[in-house]
Every structure is written in structure tokens, then in C-alpha cells.
Design a protein around this motif. Structure first.
Motif, PDB file in Angstrom:
ATOM      1  N   VAL A   1       0.832  -1.207   0.000  1.00  0.00           N
ATOM      2  CA  VAL A   1       0.000   0.000   0.000  1.00  0.00           C
ATOM      3  C   VAL A   1       0.866   1.256   0.000  1.00  0.00           C
ATOM      4  O   VAL A   1       0.637   2.188  -0.786  1.00  0.00           O
ATOM      5  CB  VAL A   1      -0.952   0.004   1.210  1.00  0.00           C
ATOM      6  CG1 VAL A   1      -1.762   1.295   1.260  1.00  0.00           C
ATOM      7  CG2 VAL A   1      -1.889  -1.204   1.174  1.00  0.00           C
ATOM      8  N   LEU A   2       1.874   1.281   0.870  1.00  0.00           N
ATOM      9  CA  LEU A   2       2.739   2.462   0.969  1.00  0.00           C
ATOM     10  C   LEU A   2       3.522   2.686  -0.322  1.00  0.00           C
ATOM     11  O   LEU A   2       3.685   3.822  -0.779  1.00  0.00           O
ATOM     12  CB  LEU A   2       3.697   2.308   2.151  1.00  0.00           C
ATOM     13  CG  LEU A   2       3.048   2.316   3.538  1.00  0.00           C
ATOM     14  CD1 LEU A   2       4.100   2.077   4.620  1.00  0.00           C
ATOM     15  CD2 LEU A   2       2.327   3.638   3.796  1.00  0.00           C
ATOM     16  N   SER A   3       3.998   1.609  -0.916  1.00  0.00           N
ATOM     17  CA  SER A   3       4.745   1.729  -2.169  1.00  0.00           C
ATOM     18  C   SER A   3       3.845   2.220  -3.291  1.00  0.00           C
ATOM     19  O   SER A   3       4.246   3.067  -4.102  1.00  0.00           O
ATOM     20  CB  SER A   3       5.366   0.381  -2.541  1.00  0.00           C
ATOM     21  OG  SER A   3       6.051   0.464  -3.775  1.00  0.00           O
ATOM     22  N   GLY A   4       2.617   1.703  -3.348  1.00  0.00           N
ATOM     23  CA  GLY A   4       1.672   2.184  -4.345  1.00  0.00           C
ATOM     24  C   GLY A   4       1.406   3.669  -4.186  1.00  0.00           C
ATOM     25  O   GLY A   4       1.306   4.410  -5.179  1.00  0.00           O
ATOM     26  N   MET A   5       1.284   4.121  -2.949  1.00  0.00           N
ATOM     27  CA  MET A   5       1.089   5.544  -2.684  1.00  0.00           C
ATOM     28  C   MET A   5       2.265   6.358  -3.204  1.00  0.00           C
ATOM     29  O   MET A   5       2.085   7.418  -3.817  1.00  0.00           O
ATOM     30  CB  MET A   5       0.922   5.770  -1.182  1.00  0.00           C
ATOM     31  CG  MET A   5       0.707   7.220  -0.783  1.00  0.00           C
ATOM     32  SD  MET A   5       0.905   7.484   0.994  1.00  0.00           S
ATOM     33  CE  MET A   5       2.685   7.261   1.160  1.00  0.00           C
ATOM     34  N   MET A   6       3.492   5.873  -3.001  1.00  0.00           N
ATOM     35  CA  MET A   6       4.689   6.578  -3.458  1.00  0.00           C
ATOM     36  C   MET A   6       4.745   6.635  -4.982  1.00  0.00           C
ATOM     37  O   MET A   6       5.139   7.649  -5.569  1.00  0.00           O
ATOM     38  CB  MET A   6       5.937   5.892  -2.916  1.00  0.00           C
ATOM     39  CG  MET A   6       6.018   5.835  -1.414  1.00  0.00           C
ATOM     40  SD  MET A   6       6.372   7.429  -0.667  1.00  0.00           S
ATOM     41  CE  MET A   6       8.145   7.456  -0.779  1.00  0.00           C
ATOM     42  N   ILE A   7       4.321   5.559  -5.639  1.00  0.00           N
ATOM     43  CA  ILE A   7       4.343   5.526  -7.109  1.00  0.00           C
ATOM     44  C   ILE A   7       3.338   6.517  -7.678  1.00  0.00           C
ATOM     45  O   ILE A   7       3.652   7.291  -8.591  1.00  0.00           O
ATOM     46  CB  ILE A   7       4.070   4.102  -7.618  1.00  0.00           C
ATOM     47  CG1 ILE A   7       5.227   3.166  -7.245  1.00  0.00           C
ATOM     48  CG2 ILE A   7       3.864   4.101  -9.136  1.00  0.00           C
ATOM     49  CD1 ILE A   7       4.943   1.698  -7.497  1.00  0.00           C
ATOM     50  N   PHE A   8       2.119   6.523  -7.146  1.00  0.00           N
ATOM     51  CA  PHE A   8       1.121   7.482  -7.617  1.00  0.00           C
ATOM     52  C   PHE A   8       1.572   8.917  -7.354  1.00  0.00           C
ATOM     53  O   PHE A   8       1.387   9.801  -8.204  1.00  0.00           O
ATOM     54  CB  PHE A   8      -0.228   7.227  -6.943  1.00  0.00           C
ATOM     55  CG  PHE A   8      -1.017   6.107  -7.552  1.00  0.00           C
ATOM     56  CD1 PHE A   8      -1.477   6.193  -8.863  1.00  0.00           C
ATOM     57  CD2 PHE A   8      -1.309   4.968  -6.820  1.00  0.00           C
ATOM     58  CE1 PHE A   8      -2.216   5.159  -9.431  1.00  0.00           C
ATOM     59  CE2 PHE A   8      -2.043   3.933  -7.377  1.00  0.00           C
ATOM     60  CZ  PHE A   8      -2.498   4.028  -8.685  1.00  0.00           C
ATOM     61  N   THR A   9       2.167   9.151  -6.191  1.00  0.00           N
ATOM     62  CA  THR A   9       2.673  10.496  -5.875  1.00  0.00           C
ATOM     63  C   THR A   9       3.773  10.893  -6.842  1.00  0.00           C
ATOM     64  O   THR A   9       3.835  12.041  -7.300  1.00  0.00           O
ATOM     65  CB  THR A   9       3.191  10.549  -4.428  1.00  0.00           C
ATOM     66  OG1 THR A   9       2.126  10.211  -3.522  1.00  0.00           O
ATOM     67  CG2 THR A   9       3.713  11.935  -4.083  1.00  0.00           C
ATOM     68  N   GLY A  10       4.646   9.946  -7.180  1.00  0.00           N
ATOM     69  CA  GLY A  10       5.707  10.225  -8.148  1.00  0.00           C
ATOM     70  C   GLY A  10       5.149  10.613  -9.504  1.00  0.00           C
ATOM     71  O   GLY A  10       5.656  11.528 -10.158  1.00  0.00           O
TER      72      GLY A  10
END
Length: 260
Positions: free
Chosen positions: A148-157
Motif C-alpha cells: 500500500v505504501l509503495s503504491g502511494m509513493m508511485i502514484f505520488t511520483g
């Protein structure tokens, strides 16, 4: 970060001034992904499985991606609406303040109504986990959280990259929604149901595969051979945000005021 949380507090108080509107918008956000999930449910009711994936396995993938997207859409909304700062010349004020431009843009807008979308995703997650026979271990719990946290970072990127384009295009480009909204819709299914070039692109270029597919195989016990690296793929995927930040700082250096 104290400044960031101060922004968070101010915008939360301002949105709660109209509580009825806030909760109605949150309710609407709850039902937006619900219709998408209903389509997913009826798809499996008709066909039973897709390339060996059962309904609750895909539901788990769906929940993780939508949780990541809703969190990113809430806290990184400043980058998604960044073009308005450039068009109105308000980014000039950001530059003269003695704080990071990233923190200031992040803190310029929050969409707390996305709590409705997040709540729906959590319900789907709990339902999927309750119906899956996952052999839990010491690593699988943290792996789920890191997905979940990694997905959040990818979308933010991706939001950061889209905002950086505004330094040259002024207005935001709708084509970037291919990788935000389109990426969300694509990543709610395991990558191996698509053609190979799509799977490779969304693993090695925009690393959704490190969130919705590779660690999912580990959680469900579908790995082949040595599975020691599978739990760490979400951490590798989260590194996507680092080059995005470098590109952002490069764009800031080339910013030219619109004169508005």
C-alpha cells in the motif's frame, strides 16, 4: 515536516466548516469505486476466473491499489492541481519562501473527502483476506503494508512528474491521466493477464508490478523457486519517487514566471 502538518491542520479545519458537504462528498467517493468493484464482481460471476486468478485474489489486488490511490490523491493533491499555481503566477510566492517547494506544493491542497474511497477499499481488503487461505508469516504482514505504501509513493511520483511538465506547458496535460487514473484501473488486476510488453513497462518503467503482482504472488503462495526477494519488491518500487523528485528540482530551476 512541522510546516506540512500545520498545512494539514489548517486545510482540515477549513473543510470541516461545511460538515454536511464534507460527509456527502465523502459518501460520493465511497460509491465511485463501488461501481467499479461491482463490475469486477459480475465479471467473475460470469467467467469464474481470469488466467487462473480467482475473485478474492483479484479483490485483494483491487483493494491494495485503490487504498494506495486514495491516500496519494488525498495527500498529494497539491501536485495534481499544480498547474493553477503556474497559470496564476502564485508559484513565484512559493519560490521566495525559505522552505522546500515540495513541502509547500504538497501542503497547498488536501482532499480529505477521499476517506470515503479509502473506507470502501478497506472493506474490500478485509472481505478478501477473510475469504483467502493465506499462510501468514512474519514477513507477509509487513509486505501487505508496504504494498500500500509503495503504491502511494508511485502514484505520488506520477503526480510530481505531471506537475513538472507544467513548467514547460503551463497548463496541465490530460494525457498524464493515462498513468494516474489509467494506471489505477490497469493495476487493479494482476499484470500477467495483459500482454507481456505491458507487464514489462509497468514493472521496470512505472513499477506498479512491484505493488500489485510480484508481492501478491508471495502473499498467495504462488511463487516459484526462491521467494526471499518477493517481500522486498514494494520497497524497490517506492524508489520510483526519487528520480521524480530530481526531475521536479530540474524543472524548478527552469521555471519562468507567466507574469500573471
Amino acid at each position: 515536516m512541522s510546516l506540512y502538518f500545520y498545512y494539514l491542520q489548517i486545510l482540515f479545519k477549513s473543510q470541516m466548516q461545511y460538515r454536511t458537504s464534507f460527509w456527502l462528498l465523502s459518501l460520493g467517493q465511497f460509491f465511485i469505486p463501488f461501481s467499479v468493484f461491482a463490475g469486477l464482481y459480475f465479471l467473475f460471476e460470469q467467467f469464474g476466473q481470469i488466467k487462473g486468478w480467482q475473485f478474492f485474489e483479484v479483490a485483494l489486488c483491487f483493494a491494495i491499489i485503490h487504498m494506495a490511490f486514495s491516500i496519494s490523491e488525498c495527500f498529494a493533491r497539491g501536485f495534481d492541481s499544480f498547474s493553477s499555481l503556474v497559470v496564476n503566477g502564485e508559484f513565484d510566492r512559493v519560490l521566495v519562501r525559505p522552505r522546500s517547494t515540495v513541502i509547500q506544493v504538497l501542503g497547498s491542497k488536501f482532499e480529505f473527502t477521499r476517506v470515503g474511497r479509502l473506507a470502501q477499499s478497506i472493506i474490500v481488503l478485509i472481505w478478501a483476506l477473510a475469504n483467502l487461505s493465506i499462510d501468514w508469516s512474519l514477513m507477509k504482514g509487513p509486505t501487505l503494508m508496504f504494498m500500500v505504501l509503495s503504491g502511494m509513493m508511485i502514484f505520488t511520483g506520477i503526480y510530481i512528474l505531471a506537475a513538472t511538465l507544467c513548467f514547460w506547458t503551463i497548463q496541465g496535460l490530460e494525457v498524464t491521466n493515462i498513468f494516474t487514473d489509467g494506471g489505477r484501473e490497469m493495476a487493479q488486476y494482476p499484470l500477467n493477464i495483459y500482454q507481456k510488453w505491458i507487464g514489462k513497462f509497468f514493472t521496470y518503467v512505472i513499477p506498479f508490478g512491484t505493488v500489485n503482482y510480484i508481492p501478491l504472488l508471495y502473499l498467495l503462495g504462488k511463487t516459484e523457486g526462491n521467494d526471499m526477494l518477493y517481500p522486498f519488491t514494494p520497497l524497490l518500487g517506492s524508489l520510483f519517487i526519487i528520480p521524480c523528485l530530481f526531475i521536479w528540482h530540474h524543472g524548478v530551476k527552469h521555471y519562468r514566471s507567466t507574469g500573471s
